[in-house]
Design an enzyme around this catalytic site. Sequence first.
Site, PDB file in Angstrom:
ATOM      1  N   HIS A 117      52.213  -1.600  29.563  1.00 13.28           N
ATOM      2  CA  HIS A 117      53.012  -2.227  30.118  1.00 13.28           C
ATOM      3  C   HIS A 117      53.937  -3.271  29.195  1.00 13.28           C
ATOM      4  CE1 HIS A 117      49.991  -5.347  30.228  1.00 13.28           C
ATOM      5  NE2 HIS A 117      51.111  -6.260  30.104  1.00 13.28           N
ATOM      6  N   ASP A 147      46.585   1.801  31.047  1.00 15.45           N
ATOM      7  CA  ASP A 147      47.542   0.767  30.373  1.00 15.45           C
ATOM      8  C   ASP A 147      47.391   0.668  28.859  1.00 15.45           C
ATOM      9  OD1 ASP A 147      49.453  -1.105  30.445  1.00 15.45           O
ATOM     10  OD2 ASP A 147      48.175  -2.628  31.172  1.00 15.45           O
ATOM     11  N   GLY A 219      52.308 -12.728  26.867  1.00 17.75           N
ATOM     12  CA  GLY A 219      52.523 -12.379  25.088  1.00 17.75           C
ATOM     13  C   GLY A 219      51.220 -11.815  24.487  1.00 17.75           C
ATOM     14  N   ASN A 220      50.074 -12.204  25.175  1.00 22.44           N
ATOM     15  CA  ASN A 220      48.718 -12.029  24.574  1.00 22.44           C
ATOM     16  C   ASN A 220      48.686 -10.437  24.902  1.00 22.44           C
ATOM     17  OD1 ASN A 220      47.590 -14.974  24.698  1.00 22.44           O
ATOM     18  ND2 ASN A 220      47.001 -13.689  22.945  1.00 22.44           N
ATOM     19  N   SER A 221      49.190  -9.811  26.034  1.00 20.01           N
ATOM     20  CA  SER A 221      49.042  -8.536  26.282  1.00 20.01           C
ATOM     21  C   SER A 221      49.072  -7.557  25.368  1.00 20.01           C
ATOM     22  CB  SER A 221      49.965  -7.955  27.489  1.00 20.01           C
ATOM     23  OG  SER A 221      49.567  -8.673  28.800  1.00 20.01           O
TER      24      SER A 221
END
Length: 462
Positions: A117, A147, A219-221
């Site tokens: 994503h 993902d 933003g950590n994804s």
Amino acid sequence: MKRLSGLFLVSLMSGAVTLGAYKLFIEGKSGHNSIVTTAPNNYNRAVSFNGEAADFTVAAENAVHTVVHVKNVSVRTVSNPIMEFFYGQRGGQQQEQIGTGSGVIISEDGYIVTNNHVIKDATELEVTLNNNKSYKAKLIGTDSKMDIALLKINADEKLPYSTFADSDQVKVGEWVLAVGNPYNLNSTVTAGIVSAKARNLNTNGLQSFIQTDAAVNPGNSGGALVNTRGELIGINTMISSPTGSYAGYSFAIPSNITRKIIEDIMEFGGVQRGVLGIEGNELNSKASEELGVKDTEGFYISKITKNSGAEKAGLRKGDIIKKIDTQKINSFAELTGYISTKRPNDKVQVTFIRNGETKTVPVTLIKNEVVTTEFKGLELENIDASDKKKYRIDYGVRIKDINNENLAPYADQLKGSIILSVDNVKATDVESISRFLNKKDENQSVNIQMINRIGQIIQIIL
């Protein structure tokens, strides 16, 4: 001098034994080519509060240089109804959108793992290292269900990279660090503990997350979840929060699943999924009472897929799976999490209870694409890559055959159609739609959205 020579010889032999053991037990563990580096199983480093401050500096130093900032540039078309009405403009205006996330370097030559994503619909990808050097990135492959995405950059130097730990060995209560770039704040490190394992969030894809209370924000994804030696145990993916930012728990894709997906993409060009060929439910007090069984832990088999490894191994409806290989199975998430690390034709040892007796049988996993299920006389199967390309979709299940006499007159129109959703629930694959349909009564009507063979989207009620 002789004593020094003797010590040198002993040291040399010890080094050779250690290297040989590493090659045999660590590198030899996987029969597939891999770009990832694995850590020894005894990775855990105890951190104590007994009169001393907890020290995570080693883990942070090891991990922070392997985590990168990922910028996703995409273009979307925005229409203006007023301009279209007054001036006859058609087609809308193209606007550039920028999204950001994190990624983890997994090889010195620039392979990077992140979330699907984070890079979805990107027309351009840019990666910024911890030393502020930026590079254009190439998308190697993705797995939207789990993902995960794999990127590649061509750097002008050898890069620091993350070592994969065995996520099956992670323990609840263990200290972990989340490393990423929340709110465009590079190289952010937060600490917490593993709150739970094999967490099922009822998503359409992965059902087996590592849960932690380390602070994770937008933003950590795609960033790293590491143990106290800075070794990768998961890819941070989502948060559970009433506010949309950190106020609860975060969830990471286990490193073992991530590693398997990466190796599949590199070796086969896509993910190879193996399945047991069973359907059923995890047990608890209520479920056990309804099913009339004594066990309150394990996975109860309610249906066996035809021609599957489970059927050929002799598993039957009513069997209760307690263990696969050495992995205890108390929930559906534990079962799917472990099987997600396997490929078609891999063999697993399934331990189950039948009529109070414990048995163990070897089961050969089958390819996910050959799995079928049936509901209301519709035999369903997974779509393949050609279907996705033809209809420009990334999910759905195909109607393979019609076994319902009432639908026989419409068989020619229905066979080959692709179901997109049932009662507004995405039909991501046979496995997920089967779990949803199992909760429905056969006499209960369902609303089905599908694409027919000529590409028209239609709706029917069964």
